[in-house]
Design a protein around this motif. Structure first.
Motif, PDB file in Angstrom:
ATOM      1  N   THR A 120     -10.093  -4.352   5.751  1.00 48.73           N
ATOM      2  CA  THR A 120     -10.177  -4.650   7.178  1.00 48.73           C
ATOM      3  C   THR A 120      -9.594  -6.037   7.439  1.00 48.73           C
ATOM      4  O   THR A 120      -9.263  -6.776   6.511  1.00 48.73           O
ATOM      5  CB  THR A 120     -11.631  -4.624   7.675  1.00 48.73           C
ATOM      6  OG1 THR A 120     -12.338  -5.742   7.128  1.00 48.73           O
ATOM      7  CG2 THR A 120     -12.319  -3.332   7.271  1.00 48.73           C
ATOM      8  N   CYS A 156      -6.003   0.468   1.318  1.00 45.96           N
ATOM      9  CA  CYS A 156      -6.203   1.344   2.474  1.00 45.96           C
ATOM     10  C   CYS A 156      -7.585   1.174   3.094  1.00 45.96           C
ATOM     11  O   CYS A 156      -7.821   1.637   4.212  1.00 45.96           O
ATOM     12  CB  CYS A 156      -5.975   2.806   2.078  1.00 45.96           C
ATOM     13  SG  CYS A 156      -4.237   3.214   1.784  1.00 45.96           S
ATOM     14  N   THR A 211      -5.819   4.700  11.658  1.00 48.85           N
ATOM     15  CA  THR A 211      -7.071   5.456  11.514  1.00 48.85           C
ATOM     16  C   THR A 211      -6.958   6.819  12.195  1.00 48.85           C
ATOM     17  O   THR A 211      -6.512   6.917  13.338  1.00 48.85           O
ATOM     18  CB  THR A 211      -8.246   4.672  12.133  1.00 48.85           C
ATOM     19  OG1 THR A 211      -8.407   3.439  11.433  1.00 48.85           O
ATOM     20  CG2 THR A 211      -9.538   5.469  12.042  1.00 48.85           C
ATOM     21  N   SER A 228       0.811  -1.213   0.000  1.00 46.89           N
ATOM     22  CA  SER A 228       0.000   0.000   0.000  1.00 46.89           C
ATOM     23  C   SER A 228       0.851   1.272   0.000  1.00 46.89           C
ATOM     24  O   SER A 228       0.308   2.377   0.003  1.00 46.89           O
ATOM     25  CB  SER A 228      -0.924   0.016   1.223  1.00 46.89           C
ATOM     26  OG  SER A 228      -0.197   0.203   2.427  1.00 46.89           O
ATOM     27  N   ASN A 252      -4.315  -0.724   8.902  1.00 42.75           N
ATOM     28  CA  ASN A 252      -5.312   0.317   8.636  1.00 42.75           C
ATOM     29  C   ASN A 252      -6.042   0.742   9.906  1.00 42.75           C
ATOM     30  O   ASN A 252      -6.341   1.927  10.106  1.00 42.75           O
ATOM     31  CB  ASN A 252      -6.315  -0.181   7.600  1.00 42.75           C
ATOM     32  CG  ASN A 252      -5.722  -0.283   6.210  1.00 42.75           C
ATOM     33  OD1 ASN A 252      -4.758   0.396   5.878  1.00 42.75           O
ATOM     34  ND2 ASN A 252      -6.293  -1.152   5.389  1.00 42.75           N
ATOM     35  N   ALA A 277      -3.415   7.120   7.092  1.00 45.03           N
ATOM     36  CA  ALA A 277      -4.645   6.549   6.554  1.00 45.03           C
ATOM     37  C   ALA A 277      -4.737   6.777   5.047  1.00 45.03           C
ATOM     38  O   ALA A 277      -5.440   6.047   4.346  1.00 45.03           O
ATOM     39  CB  ALA A 277      -5.864   7.147   7.250  1.00 45.03           C
ATOM     40  N   ARG A 298       1.967   7.128   2.682  1.00 44.82           N
ATOM     41  CA  ARG A 298       2.570   5.858   3.080  1.00 44.82           C
ATOM     42  C   ARG A 298       3.869   5.625   2.302  1.00 44.82           C
ATOM     43  O   ARG A 298       3.867   5.108   1.187  1.00 44.82           O
ATOM     44  CB  ARG A 298       1.603   4.699   2.854  1.00 44.82           C
ATOM     45  CG  ARG A 298       0.391   4.756   3.758  1.00 44.82           C
ATOM     46  CD  ARG A 298      -0.441   3.490   3.689  1.00 44.82           C
ATOM     47  NE  ARG A 298      -1.667   3.629   4.471  1.00 44.82           N
ATOM     48  CZ  ARG A 298      -2.538   2.662   4.694  1.00 44.82           C
ATOM     49  NH1 ARG A 298      -2.324   1.451   4.177  1.00 44.82           N
ATOM     50  NH2 ARG A 298      -3.627   2.871   5.412  1.00 44.82           N
TER      51      ARG A 298
END
Length: 519
Positions: A327, A324, A464, A309, A460, A469, A474
């Protein structure tokens, strides 16, 4: 002792700030207002409850691992195939003092060669690794990559997805051995083996089979002396325990896998007298998971999914954005292109893509029928219109073109074997789904194959509400630094708790932040 004077910490924020000053010791003292945490020494020894020493990120993990590979951190960015672990990613990590492995899996030798040349041009003497992935269906590809690495004197490989030792990986190891003046073995070619099974770990923790060495000598791939020296050493310098990761994985729980491999490693070191380090991969996406891996006995840690990512990864902005939003529960197993016929699966992201379901349907066809022509007409129509989105004969033309330039033997074997022909057609979809994701082909967005483990979701969740995020913020080195800093904070917090000091849990929860001056 610090050279500055500051008020004793009293709030959670002040306590957290003191723990995050990794270059300074921390003292926990009893004051009239309660327990305080400060980097200043106590004025009254009777008030001291506990103290911990400095712990910089460079001190995490094994110092001998860092010396062996010439890096400042016992932290590695693992290879992600098809160049997703890109030249840019490896370059950034190497310049930051970390080890990283270029994702040569699935990449033709000519492209691997150009990437190696570019890395050597950029990095000069800085260390880096290149992936050698086991390719049971394409042994010529594995041999070709090893040819490139030996030709350009690449001194470290990350061996992954191996089910057994192959002549190619043994050749790489043995070809870098020589005898020193005192009779000891000089090792130039290092092997970091990523494993998730004890039987595979045993192969790498022991010397290679005499039969493979004899064949390599007979074929003049190595010398008789190199074969003799190889018989005295384990094949691998380091063993990475690959737990629940992205891509090829057996989804082993790290707290189960790592101690078992540690026992095997310890026995192997006693036999050979050669130190083999043990690493942890899979599920490393937060400071707590990193510190837990070290507490389990890991000498180094390896990250993978979270690096995909990052802005330096060799994938598309669309995939980075997709990752991104992943979950912890957004990962599922699907058939692997390189080992499709064997029923091997890999872990991918399912959010926003129908690839896992469609790939599984292709494998069910392969299991149920002996050729494309046996597939019922209704299923055949769905196959061509919804999954392949092209006629089967058109796909086969592309498959022939592809393998005639890469591995012609594949086409020769398929011409007289309808089931193998079907497998190659299905593997076209599995391979192209990765390509569509990497280039961000919007017309095939529902077919994106994105290798991903649950560490992505954990990361992730951790970032947060912070700049991390956003995929734009990143950077792979910034991510590594924040994870290592947070792990050091957690370790210091846990040391105080183990000493009997009761502190608010929030003190050990490090919040990631961008480097100063970053917009």
């Amino acid at each position: 002792m610090t050279t500055t004077t500051e008020s004793p910490a009293s709030t959670v924020e002040d306590m957290s700030r003191a723990l995050a000053k990794l270059t300074e010791p921390v003292h926990v003292c009893r004051t009239s207002g309660g327990v305080s945490v400060t980097t200043d020494p106590p004025t009254d020894d009777n008030s001291l409850l506990a103290a911990i020493a400095p712990l910089t990120t460079e001190r995490l993990g094994s110092s001998s691992f860092r010396r062996r590979h010439g890096v400042r951190h016992a932290y590695m960015a693992g290879s992600m195939a098809n160049g997703i672990a890109s030249v840019d990613l490896v370059t950034a990590m190497a310049r930051g003092g970390y080890l990283a492995s270029y994702g040569a899996g699935g990449v033709v030798p000519d492209v691997v060669e150009s990437s190696v040349v570019e890395l050597k041009k950029r990095l000069l003497d800085l260390p880096f690794a290149v992936n050698v992935i086991h390719s049971p269906n394409e042994p010529a590809l594995e041999r070709g990559v090893v040819d490139v690495l030996l030709r350009h004197r690449v001194r470290c490989v990350e061996a992954s997805a191996f089910m057994d030792l192959t002549p190619s990986i043994v050749r790489y190891r043995a070809a870098g051995l020589s005898r020193a003046a005192d009779g000891s073995v000089c090792i130039e070619n290092r092997v970091i083996a990523k494993v998730s099974r004890t039987e595979v770990a045993e192969r790498f923790l022991n010397p290679p089979p005499a039969s493979i060495l004899a064949d390599l000598v007979a074929d003049e791939q190595i010398t008789a002396e190199q074969a003799e020296l190889a018989a005295r050493l384990p094949v691998a310098d380091d063993i990475t325990a690959e737990a629940d990761s992205g891509g090829h994985t057996d989804r082993r729980p790290l707290p189960v896998l790592l101690p078992i491999l540690d026992r095997l490693r310890t026995a192997a070191v006693k036999r050979s007298g050669y130190m083999v380090h043990l690493g942890a991969a899979g599920g490393i996406g937060t400071p707590r998971s990193l510190s837990a891996a070290l507490a389990l006995g890991a000498d180094y840690v390896v990250t993978g999914s979270i690096n995909q990512s990052c802005i330096e990864s060799g994938t598309s902005p669309a995939v980075r954005k997709m990752l991104c939003g992943v979950t912890m529960a957004d990962c599922v197993m699907a058939p692997a292109a390189d080992m499709f016929e064997l029923g091997v699966e890999l872990q991918v992201a399912r959010r926003g893509s129908m690839f896992p379901m469609r790939a599984s349907k292709l494998y069910s066809y392969y299991r149920s029928y002996r050729s494309i022509d046996e597939i019922p007409s209704a299923d055949r129509e769905e196959l061509e219109k919804k999954i392949l989105q092209r006629p089967v004969d058109d796909i086969w033309f592309d498959v022939e073109q592809y393998f005639n330039s890469r591995d012609p033997e594949q086409i020769k074997r398929a011409r007289n074997d309808p089931r193998r022909r079907m497998a190659l057609i299905f593997r076209w979809y599995l391979g192209m789904s990765t390509r569509w994701a990497q280039i961000g082909d919007e017309s095939r967005s529902m077919d994106y194959q994105v290798w991903c483990g649950p560490a992505m979701g954990a990361f992730n969740d951790w970032v947060t509400g912070t700049p991390f995020a956003s995929p734009a913020h990143r950077s792979v080195v910034d991510v590594a630094e924040q994870l290592c800093t947070g792990a050091a904070v957690a370790i210091r917090y846990d040391a105080l708790v183990a000493a009997g000091v009761r502190l608010p849990q929030e003190c050990g929860a490090f919040v990631p932040k961008l480097p100063e001056g970053t917009l």
